[in-house]
Each structure stands twice: as structure tokens, then as C-alpha cells.
Design an enzyme around this catalytic site. Sequence first.
Site, PDB file in Angstrom:
ATOM      1  N   HIS A  78     -19.678  -9.829 -27.716  1.00 39.34           N
ATOM      2  CA  HIS A  78     -19.343  -9.732 -26.290  1.00 39.34           C
ATOM      3  C   HIS A  78     -20.262 -10.648 -25.483  1.00 39.34           C
ATOM      4  O   HIS A  78     -21.477 -10.502 -25.542  1.00 39.34           O
ATOM      5  CB  HIS A  78     -19.523  -8.300 -25.780  1.00 39.34           C
ATOM      6  CG  HIS A  78     -18.491  -7.350 -26.298  1.00 39.34           C
ATOM      7  ND1 HIS A  78     -18.418  -6.036 -25.917  1.00 39.34           N
ATOM      8  CD2 HIS A  78     -17.457  -7.543 -27.159  1.00 39.34           C
ATOM      9  CE1 HIS A  78     -17.392  -5.448 -26.531  1.00 39.34           C
ATOM     10  NE2 HIS A  78     -16.805  -6.342 -27.294  1.00 39.34           N
ATOM     11  N   TYR A 207     -19.908   0.062 -17.649  1.00 34.98           N
ATOM     12  CA  TYR A 207     -20.875   1.083 -17.201  1.00 34.98           C
ATOM     13  C   TYR A 207     -20.462   1.483 -15.791  1.00 34.98           C
ATOM     14  O   TYR A 207     -20.472   0.646 -14.887  1.00 34.98           O
ATOM     15  CB  TYR A 207     -22.289   0.499 -17.165  1.00 34.98           C
ATOM     16  CG  TYR A 207     -22.875   0.206 -18.531  1.00 34.98           C
ATOM     17  CD1 TYR A 207     -23.754   1.099 -19.127  1.00 34.98           C
ATOM     18  CD2 TYR A 207     -22.568  -0.972 -19.217  1.00 34.98           C
ATOM     19  CE1 TYR A 207     -24.306   0.846 -20.372  1.00 34.98           C
ATOM     20  CE2 TYR A 207     -23.125  -1.234 -20.473  1.00 34.98           C
ATOM     21  CZ  TYR A 207     -23.977  -0.321 -21.041  1.00 34.98           C
ATOM     22  OH  TYR A 207     -24.519  -0.572 -22.267  1.00 34.98           O
ATOM     23  N   LYS A 303     -30.897   0.397 -26.435  1.00 32.08           N
ATOM     24  CA  LYS A 303     -32.091  -0.283 -26.948  1.00 32.08           C
ATOM     25  C   LYS A 303     -32.697   0.375 -28.192  1.00 32.08           C
ATOM     26  O   LYS A 303     -33.492  -0.265 -28.900  1.00 32.08           O
ATOM     27  CB  LYS A 303     -33.173  -0.324 -25.850  1.00 32.08           C
ATOM     28  CG  LYS A 303     -32.827  -1.205 -24.684  1.00 32.08           C
ATOM     29  CD  LYS A 303     -32.997  -2.663 -25.048  1.00 32.08           C
ATOM     30  CE  LYS A 303     -32.285  -3.590 -24.095  1.00 32.08           C
ATOM     31  NZ  LYS A 303     -31.439  -4.578 -24.739  1.00 32.08           N
TER      32      LYS A 303
HETATM   33  P1  FAD Z   1     -33.929   7.584 -37.111  1.00 37.10           P
HETATM   34  O1  FAD Z   1     -32.618   6.921 -37.085  1.00 37.10           O
HETATM   35  O2  FAD Z   1     -34.080   8.897 -36.433  1.00 37.10           O
HETATM   36  O3  FAD Z   1     -34.344   7.749 -38.642  1.00 37.10           O
HETATM   37  C1  FAD Z   1     -35.399   8.556 -39.055  1.00 37.10           C
HETATM   38  C2  FAD Z   1     -35.153   9.030 -40.473  1.00 37.10           C
HETATM   39  O4  FAD Z   1     -36.259   9.790 -40.896  1.00 37.10           O
HETATM   40  C3  FAD Z   1     -33.936   9.933 -40.556  1.00 37.10           C
HETATM   41  O5  FAD Z   1     -33.094   9.487 -41.589  1.00 37.10           O
HETATM   42  C4  FAD Z   1     -34.531  11.306 -40.826  1.00 37.10           C
HETATM   43  O6  FAD Z   1     -33.666  12.118 -41.610  1.00 37.10           O
HETATM   44  C5  FAD Z   1     -35.803  10.953 -41.550  1.00 37.10           C
HETATM   45  N1  FAD Z   1     -36.833  11.988 -41.478  1.00 37.10           N
HETATM   46  C6  FAD Z   1     -37.122  12.791 -40.425  1.00 37.10           C
HETATM   47  N2  FAD Z   1     -38.123  13.620 -40.740  1.00 37.10           N
HETATM   48  C7  FAD Z   1     -38.475  13.345 -42.006  1.00 37.10           C
HETATM   49  C8  FAD Z   1     -39.450  13.890 -42.882  1.00 37.10           C
HETATM   50  N3  FAD Z   1     -40.256  14.881 -42.492  1.00 37.10           N
HETATM   51  N4  FAD Z   1     -39.549  13.390 -44.125  1.00 37.10           N
HETATM   52  C9  FAD Z   1     -38.731  12.363 -44.535  1.00 37.10           C
HETATM   53  N5  FAD Z   1     -37.784  11.816 -43.725  1.00 37.10           N
HETATM   54  C10 FAD Z   1     -37.655  12.300 -42.483  1.00 37.10           C
HETATM   55  N6  FAD Z   1     -29.366   4.351 -29.574  1.00 37.10           N
HETATM   56  C11 FAD Z   1     -28.602   3.460 -28.972  1.00 37.10           C
HETATM   57  O7  FAD Z   1     -29.064   2.334 -28.843  1.00 37.10           O
HETATM   58  N7  FAD Z   1     -27.333   3.788 -28.533  1.00 37.10           N
HETATM   59  C12 FAD Z   1     -26.807   5.038 -28.729  1.00 37.10           C
HETATM   60  O8  FAD Z   1     -25.669   5.304 -28.359  1.00 37.10           O
HETATM   61  C13 FAD Z   1     -27.592   6.012 -29.353  1.00 37.10           C
HETATM   62  N8  FAD Z   1     -27.142   7.262 -29.568  1.00 37.10           N
HETATM   63  C14 FAD Z   1     -27.960   8.176 -30.177  1.00 37.10           C
HETATM   64  C15 FAD Z   1     -27.511   9.474 -30.377  1.00 37.10           C
HETATM   65  C16 FAD Z   1     -28.348  10.434 -30.995  1.00 37.10           C
HETATM   66  C17 FAD Z   1     -27.848  11.846 -31.198  1.00 37.10           C
HETATM   67  C18 FAD Z   1     -29.659  10.061 -31.399  1.00 37.10           C
HETATM   68  C19 FAD Z   1     -30.573  11.084 -32.037  1.00 37.10           C
HETATM   69  C20 FAD Z   1     -30.079   8.756 -31.198  1.00 37.10           C
HETATM   70  C21 FAD Z   1     -29.252   7.807 -30.587  1.00 37.10           C
HETATM   71  N9  FAD Z   1     -29.660   6.495 -30.367  1.00 37.10           N
HETATM   72  C22 FAD Z   1     -28.883   5.602 -29.766  1.00 37.10           C
HETATM   73  C23 FAD Z   1     -30.950   6.033 -30.773  1.00 37.10           C
HETATM   74  C24 FAD Z   1     -30.882   5.285 -32.093  1.00 37.10           C
HETATM   75  O9  FAD Z   1     -29.914   5.857 -32.935  1.00 37.10           O
HETATM   76  C25 FAD Z   1     -32.278   5.360 -32.678  1.00 37.10           C
HETATM   77  O10 FAD Z   1     -33.142   4.684 -31.782  1.00 37.10           O
HETATM   78  C26 FAD Z   1     -32.409   4.777 -34.061  1.00 37.10           C
HETATM   79  O11 FAD Z   1     -31.690   5.549 -34.990  1.00 37.10           O
HETATM   80  C27 FAD Z   1     -33.885   4.717 -34.450  1.00 37.10           C
HETATM   81  O12 FAD Z   1     -34.028   4.469 -35.800  1.00 37.10           O
HETATM   82  P2  FAD Z   1     -35.253   5.078 -36.599  1.00 37.10           P
HETATM   83  O13 FAD Z   1     -35.067   4.592 -37.991  1.00 37.10           O
HETATM   84  O14 FAD Z   1     -36.511   4.798 -35.894  1.00 37.10           O
HETATM   85  O15 FAD Z   1     -35.076   6.654 -36.520  1.00 37.10           O
HETATM   86  C1  DHB Z   2     -23.217   2.421 -26.800  1.00 37.30           C
HETATM   87  C2  DHB Z   2     -24.253   3.214 -26.455  1.00 37.30           C
HETATM   88  C3  DHB Z   2     -25.045   2.869 -25.391  1.00 37.30           C
HETATM   89  O1  DHB Z   2     -26.069   3.618 -25.047  1.00 37.30           O
HETATM   90  C4  DHB Z   2     -24.811   1.734 -24.657  1.00 37.30           C
HETATM   91  O2  DHB Z   2     -25.594   1.441 -23.596  1.00 37.30           O
HETATM   92  C5  DHB Z   2     -23.784   0.930 -25.028  1.00 37.30           C
HETATM   93  C6  DHB Z   2     -22.990   1.280 -26.103  1.00 37.30           C
HETATM   94  C7  DHB Z   2     -22.361   2.803 -27.944  1.00 37.30           C
HETATM   95  O3  DHB Z   2     -22.626   3.814 -28.574  1.00 37.30           O
HETATM   96  O4  DHB Z   2     -21.382   2.113 -28.206  1.00 37.30           O
END
Ligand code: FAD
Ligand code: DHB
Length: 398
Positions: A78, A207, A303
Site C-alpha cells: 500500500h 482510520y 507498530k
Molecule cells: P509475542 O508475540 O507475545 O510472543 C511471545 C511468545 O513468548 C509467545 O509465543 C508466548 O507464548 C511466549 N511465552 C510467554 N511466556 C512464556 C514463558 N514463560 N516461557 C516460554 N515462552 C513464553 N500489533 C500490531 O502491530 N497490530 C495489531 O493489530 C496487533 N494486534 C494485537 C492483538 C493482541 C491480542 C495482542 C496480544 C497483540 C497485538 N499486536 C498487534 C501486537 C503484536 O502482535 C506484538 O507486538 C508482537 O506479537 C510482538 O512479538 P513478540 O515476539 O515480542 O511477543
Molecule cells: C491492523 C492493525 C492496526 O493496529 C493498524 O494500525 C493497522 C492494521 C491490522 O490488524 O490489520
Amino acid sequence: MAAAARARVQVAIIGAGPAGMFLAHLLHEARIDAIVLELRSREHVVSRVRAGVLEQTTVALMHRLGLGARVAREGLVHGGTTLAVNDAPFHVDFDELVRGAAITVYGQSEVMKDLNQAADERHLEVIYEAADVQPHGLDTDAPWITWVSRQGPQRVDCEFIVGCDGFHGVSRGCIPPGESRVFERTYPFGWLGVLAEVPPCNHELVYANHEHGFALASMRSATRSRYYLQCSLQDRVEDWSDEAFWDEFAVRIGGSFARRITRGASFEKSIAPLRSFVSAPMRWGRLFLAGDAAHIVPPTGAKGLNLAAADVMVLADALRRYYATGSAAGIDGYSDRALARVWKAERFSWWLTHLTHRFPQMDGFDRQMQLAELEYLRSSRAARSSFAENYVGLPLEL
Ligand code: FAD
Ligand code: DHB
């Protein structure tokens, strides 16, 4: 997937989400020996519906790691987005404002599939369903991790531990009180998200700031829509029938977008709270934190996943330098370098949330400030450039 790990690795990673798996591939590229320990099952981690927008830096990382074939084929590029207020939408053209800039719509679950498939091919060691993961000896030169697998208690010795275990993980809590500081905002609303197998109501994201609250039209493909509504924190998913969702979404997204909505049964519906959170520094002794383990942004601006990828790029580069030259300068500077970028993304996500959401205590003055700021964006190229530069992702300097 090995049932029991080797006795010793250079780096042990806790968590197989985006941060942990990107880091595992980056360390593999740098020939650093690593293991990943994950609490949940592989199916659970891969199928979680979360983020959907990739910055160019994240897509470039996928290509660099040889994971880019599918995102190049299936990702939707996009060159802009639309902001809508009071049924008067305006377009922000990334490509025109920040030369050549774009974002790619590609679901986090697809990223996870690509990371996992390549991990299998490269024989990366990822242990799923590792219960009671505990880091030890973080203030020594010889830390270790214990956990419990189906076969019983396990242990691996290592030189560094990286906490990529998300907001609710075990790692951050291992830093003694007084050694780190938490900065936090919670928001008085949540996001109700819906996935439906229907064509999106616009070819790019929209948005919308509406009197009733925020709405976002996103997508996962040309036939799959991802839509969000700001909702009350008291709401439960059961309170929102599909019909109620579509009715409210049409009102908030407004005008020509509302007319182009195709309604259909949702196959995923969830409510997520919004939070800004930073725990600093992102290192203590032999423990590094990366991704959601160290910081959370409200989803506005997408982000979270991109920040997780950026953190581990900085960290992998620092570890590569450490193992190649013996210099600790990179690992000593990791927290400051990662946080410099984190704070800018925190600011942008916080700002975009304030610009687009309805806050319970808002009065007429607050509303006028939102409208004035949106009008400024509509009319000023400088304002749109600032928005675009942050939205597509600030450059990552390694
Ligand atoms: P995570 O994806 O949380 O991964 C952490 C991993 O560690 C998981 O697999 C978990 O199971 C594991 N873990 C936890 N505790 C333990 C333990 N004690 N021992 C071993 N493993 C463990 N971001 C966006 O940009 N747009 C969105 O629309 C968006 N929607 C989201 C919706 C939800 C419900 C959530 C929770 C987050 C969302 N985010 C979104 C944020 C984005 O998904 C996260 O920023 C991203 O997943 C971060 O990656 P990470 O690997 O740091 O953490
Ligand atoms: C999506 C989520 C967001 O927070 C955003 O700003 C844009 C897109 C998504 O899940 O597609």
C-alpha cells in the site's frame, strides 16, 4: 522438534513469537548457536490473529533472511492510507511524501508460518510446550535455563539469555526491583476486532475518527477483511453480534466506504485492551529483553510486530560483533539504541490513538483539538510528511 535440548548453547531465547523466531534466524545467519524455548504449542503460536501491517524494514529483514518469497507474492503493498473524520476522508500518499515508501499488509500468522517453515528447513532448535521456563545466574558469566518438558525437568547452559516472551512472560520479572523503571499508560477503551471472508471496503486502510469512537478498516487479502471498532472495556465479545458490529462499523467508517461494505459472517472476533508500556533498560546482566517483553504500544499505527523485529536486528548485530571480535560495545549499547527507536514508536502510537479515539472525559475543547489537528494534516504537506514518515517506519540504523 527435539524433546530434550543440548546441554550448552551460546544464546538461549525464551519465546517463539516474532521477536524470538526472527532472532533465531538472525543468529543462525551469524553462525551463533541458539535454542528457543516456547510455552505454548506451535499451532497456537502460528494461528494467533494479531498484527497485519509490515514496515519496509520488516519486509527487508524477511528477504535478507531468505523468508521473503511468499510476502513478495501475497503481501499487499500500500502506497498510502486514508484518514476519515465527519464523513470527510482525505488520503495520505506515502510514496509522494517519503520517496518510494510503502507498507505491506501481511498477517502476523503468515509471518509466523514463514519463520517456522524455514526454521524446520534450517534445523533451528525450537522447543514447544516448555513449561515453567526459569532463567538462572543472570548476574554471572554462566547463566542457565531450566524448564519442564513431557519427559521431565530440563536444563541448558548458555552465555546469554534473550527474553522474547511477550508482555506476560517470565523474563522481565527476573530483573530485580530497582534495576529497571516502568513507564506506562492504559487507555479507557479496547478494540473489538473482526475477521470476515469478504472483500475490503477500500483498497487501502481507513482510520476513522467518529463521534461514536474510532473505527479501522484493514484487510488480510483481497477477499478477507480485518475491521476494528473502539469499544468499552466492559464489553464482552458475546455482546457484539455480527449484525451489531456491521451496523456500527458502517456508521463510523462513513460515506462511500460504508456503501462498499460487504457484510458476512465473522470467523474471529476478539477484544484487546490498549496500553503504552516501556520497561527500561532492556538489559540486565546476561539477560536482554526484546519485543513485547520490554514494551507495548497501543495497536493504532501497527507498530508492535515491527518494533519486535527492529529490536532483534539491533541485538543480533551486537551479538554477531561480540562473537566475531570479542568487543562488548554493541551489547553494552543495545538497550540505548533499541530504546531510542522504541520511544519514537511509542510517541507515534500514543499520538495517533489520541487523534482518532473518543476518550470518556473529552469535552468540546478536546474534540476541537482533534478536529484542528486532522484539518492540519489534511491541509499541510509538512504534517502529512511527518505522519507518513512515522507510519511507514523510521529508518533503522545498525
Ligand atoms: P509475542 O508475540 O507475545 O510472543 C511471545 C511468545 O513468548 C509467545 O509465543 C508466548 O507464548 C511466549 N511465552 C510467554 N511466556 C512464556 C514463558 N514463560 N516461557 C516460554 N515462552 C513464553 N500489533 C500490531 O502491530 N497490530 C495489531 O493489530 C496487533 N494486534 C494485537 C492483538 C493482541 C491480542 C495482542 C496480544 C497483540 C497485538 N499486536 C498487534 C501486537 C503484536 O502482535 C506484538 O507486538 C508482537 O506479537 C510482538 O512479538 P513478540 O515476539 O515480542 O511477543
Ligand atoms: C491492523 C492493525 C492496526 O493496529 C493498524 O494500525 C493497522 C492494521 C491490522 O490488524 O490489520
